[in-house]
Design an enzyme around this catalytic site. Structure first.
Site, short mmCIF file in Angstrom:
data_model
loop_
_atom_site.label_atom_id
_atom_site.label_comp_id
_atom_site.label_asym_id
_atom_site.label_seq_id
_atom_site.Cartn_x
_atom_site.Cartn_y
_atom_site.Cartn_z
N ALA A 176 10.08 75.55 8.85
CA ALA A 176 11.42 75.49 9.55
C ALA A 176 12.48 74.96 8.51
CB ALA A 176 11.37 74.46 10.67
N GLY B 26 6.07 75.26 9.53
CA GLY B 26 6.41 76.51 10.36
C GLY B 26 5.84 77.80 9.47
N GLU C 104 2.43 78.24 10.53
CA GLU C 104 2.32 78.57 11.65
C GLU C 104 2.60 80.37 11.90
OE1 GLU C 104 4.80 75.51 13.04
OE2 GLU C 104 3.41 75.25 14.45
N GLU D 77 4.71 68.37 9.07
CA GLU D 77 5.74 67.95 10.08
C GLU D 77 5.33 66.42 10.49
OE1 GLU D 77 3.69 70.58 10.20
OE2 GLU D 77 4.75 72.09 11.21
#
Ligand code: T1G
Length: 693
Positions: free
Chosen positions: A72, A111, A114, A134
């Site tokens: 992210a 992310g 992901e 993270e």
């Protein structure tokens, strides 16, 4: 990836093109293809495009530049969210009616992994890395990662990746099922070929629907994992939240698991620890930047390094360069010292190889780049020479005088001194512009921190060279000005002074150390003194006893190396409180007429840590550090300050600068009114300002 990248269109970082019946979706969002709003919007649009186009039978998602999506966009955190959220993007990819293949190079992180897990297939270059870091930001994968990863890679692998944040290589990913195929080169064409192979396979393999790796999981793995990592995770909130999220994946259906994941994510995101760790992520990167350098300053070439001194520091320093494939010439005064030093280096490498972190060939390669010498002239053609000898100014001046006469022009002359004045050392040479401090922390081949001490005359390109080199040798470098102890050790001093005064006033070494360990430090001031050596800086005269340390050294209590210091130690170096030390403390207190009293834990925090903050503020106001966050980087990497508290200056902001000042004023009263306040601290406290953003 492709060498020539079109100029990124940051508003539309996602482009698509067809190759036969495969739609290639490409992200061009330098520097790391962070999944910012425009990228997320572009990915959803591309999936919609693929669905709507009957001539498309498969999709490949790939990235330009250095890496697949690296997570992210951390700069968006704390700002109003912009749709679509990443979980929705990942779900949309997984729900695509046509197979989606992730083509991974570089580092698919957070992310980014992901997104890859939302794809039906994942192919990667062997050099690629996959991770869920993270937890290092005080978070957990918040886009389904804690629920999909155990279903694809297995529970134990998911625990390791989510709770430690350490990445795995593509080969390891292939072995655990996270990667479907390793692509040797030409990633995108081969990914398209793979997509053509699977275009008709149904049902589509959805990570969220895989159950067998969950079903085969032994529930005991969670407690085992917690026990194995208890020490490493001590004080942190995020690792256990990651474990709980993965545990939930093993007990509940995916649809419930993602709700739990979201709840845990939001709890972490709103916590101080995550704010501290996000702050630190940027602080560490900011430290690499040197303010006010002349535009276009270029580094000097460094092909060959010289190290003077093959002791603990010289050997450790040399290993950093050898491990980065930079040849080192190491100089000592006699063969015995030289052999001992190079022997220790080899032993250290072999210990690393024994842990599987190096191959025997790599050990030989590193040692093969080392040239031990007794001939000072052998340093003449080195591009950088680092002096790592006894911490005495006249010894260092002598060496730099010899270097000035011996070494080629343009070479950088660095001292590893941890306290001494670089300008004074530089002044004995005809080339002060080439002199700089490179303060490595012991053990130099392990500790990541490097204080780069900028002399008054140090040339800009010398700084740029050393800062660039530090990244190559995997150090975190922080620029410091010339003052006693630079940044880290200068802040350490007031802490040690207060800790010792607390002993006279009624605290015990174990109480002071316990408070620091409970705060999150790896050890307290007295445990640290025993480890490093109580005799460091001692005048060596057993008859001259002016303080507690002199008294300990006079009776051979030099610390762990002597089996006794502030603590007594058994054969396994386990510490126990010492009645002898307690008596010494009480005798000293009596002699100095100090009224002993009960000392609270809070007072210990105030007296030791608030004074550090005050010193940090002085360092800032004197320009000895470029920014408050640099001080934090020094203390996290140099002394183990808990990163979930950001660093001394970030922590002071969370305490409130006025509270810090009030605590120091209480100290000033105790000291009879001669506490030296930092003006910057007083001004910021009065203005309600902070040290860190
Ligand atoms: N967001 C924004 N900026 C980032 C970024 C990120 N994720 N990663 C790096 N940058 C910036 C960095 O600040 C620097 O900027 C530049 O890129 C180069 O970085 C929902 C919530 C990828 C291994 O934690 O580990 O996904 O200083 O110097 O050494 O579950 O960057 O140039 O202005 O580090 O080549 C998870 C963090 C996010 C990865 C590259 N992802 N990044 O290392 O370059 S949270 C991460 C890295 C998340 C989801 C959750 C490294 C790197 P500037 P750099 P590098």
């Amino acid at each position: 990836m492709t060498d020539v990248i079109d100029k990124p269109d940051t508003a539309n970082p996602i482009s698509t093109r067809k190759h036969g019946d495969v739609l290639i979706v490409l992200s061009n969002n330098p520097p790391v293809n962070a999944l910012g709003a425009a990228v997320r919007q572009g990915l959803v649009a591309a999936i919609e495009q693929a669905e709507a186009d009957d001539s498309v039978n498969a999709v490949v998602i790939a990235c330009e530049g250095q890496t697949f999506f690296a997570g992210a966009d951390i700069t968006e955190f704390g700002k109003p969210p912009v749709m679509p959220w990443l979980p929705e993007v990942v779900d949309r990819i997984e729900a695509c009616s046509k197979p989606v293949v992730a083509a991974i190079h570089g580092t698919a992180l957070g992310g980014g992994l992901e997104v890859a897990l939302g794809c039906h297939y994942r192919v990667a270059l062997p050099s690629a890395k996959l991770g869920t870091p993270e937890v290092k930001l005080g978070l957990l994968p918040g886009a389904g990662g804690t629920q999909r990863l155990p279903r694809v890679a297995g529970v134990r692998k998911a625990l390791e990746m989510c709770a430690t944040g350490n990445p795995i290589g593509a080969k390891e990913g292939f072995d655990c099922g996270l990667i479907d195929r390793l692509i040797e080169d030409d990633l995108i064409p081969h990914a398209v070929g793979y997509a053509e192979e699977v275009r008709d396979v149904r049902p589509l393999p959805k990570s969220s629907e895989r159950q067998y790796k969950i079903n085969e999981c032994d529930p005991a793995v969670f407690e085992e994992f917690r026990k194995e990592n208890a020490r490493k995770f001590r004080g942190f909130e995020a690792p256990d939240a990651n474990i709980r999220a993965v545990e939930f994946a093993c007990k509940k259906p995916y649809s419930e698991g993602v709700i739990e994941e979201r709840k845990l994510f939001m709890e972490l995101m709103s916590g101080t620890q995550s704010r501290a760790q996000q702050y630190f992520f940027f602080a560490e990167r900011k430290a690499a930047k040197i303010e006010n350098l002349p535009e276009g300053t270029q580094p000097r070439p460094v092909q060959k390094v010289g190290v003077i001194g093959a002791g603990t520091m010289g050997g450790g320093i040399s290993m950093n360069f050898l491990s980065a494939s930079i040849p080192v010439t190491i100089f000592e005064m006699n063969q015995e010292a030289l052999d001992r030093g190079t022997g220790v280096m080899r032993k250290n490498y072999e210990a690393t190889a024994a842990k599987g972190r190096m191959t025997p060939d790599q050990v030989e390669k590193a040692m093969g780049l080392l040239t031990p010498t007794l001939d000072f002239e052998a340093l003449a053609d080195c591009d950088l020479i680092i002096e790592a000898v006894f911490e005495q100014m006249d010894v260092k001046k002598d060496i730099f005088t010899r270097l000035d006469k011996t070494v080629k022009q343009g070479a950088i002359l660095a001292s590893n001194t941890s306290y001494l004045n670089i300008d004074e050392i530089a002044a004995v040479t005809s080339r002060p512009q080439d002199v700089v401090g490179m303060h490595f922390f012991s053990p130099a081949n392990v500790m990541k921190l490097l204080e780069v001490v900028r002399g008054a005359k140090t040339a800009p390109d010398v700084l740029v060279t050393v800062m660039g080199l530090s990244k190559k040798i995997r150090k975190v470098a922080v620029v410091a000005g010339v003052c006693h102890g630079f940044i880290g050790n200068r802040m350490l001093m007031p802490r040690q002074v207060e800790a010792t005064k607390l002993l006279l006033e009624g605290a015990t070494p174990e109480q002071v150390d316990r408070v620091h360990v409970e705060f999150g430090m790896p050890m307290g001031p007295f445990q640290m003194a025993d480890l490093a050596g109580v005799d460091i800086g001692w005048h060596r005269d057993p008859n001259r006893i002016e303080n507690i340390r002199d008294a300990l050294c006079a009776i051979d209590r030099w610390g762990q190396k002597k089996g006794a210091g502030f603590y007594d130690y058994d054969e396994k170096r386990r510490p126990t409180p010492s009645p002898v030390v307690q008596q010494i403390i009480e005798d000293f207190a009596k002699k100095q007429g100090v009224e002993r009293r009960v000392i609270t834990d809070d007072e210990i925090v105030e007296r030791t840590l608030y004074t550090m903050v005050n010193e940090g503020a002085k360092i800032l106001e004197e320009g000895m550090a470029q920014r408050a966050s640099d001080t934090d980087v020094v203390w996290v990497y140099g002394y183990g300050w808990p990163v979930y508290r950001g660093g001394p200056m970030f922590w002071a902001d969370t305490v409130g600068l006025q509270n810090i000042v009030d605590g120091l004023k209480r100290q000033e009263e105790r000291m009879g009114g001669d506490f030296s306040f930092s003006k910057l601290l007083l001004d910021k406290a009065a203005a309600g300002e902070k040290f860190t953003k």
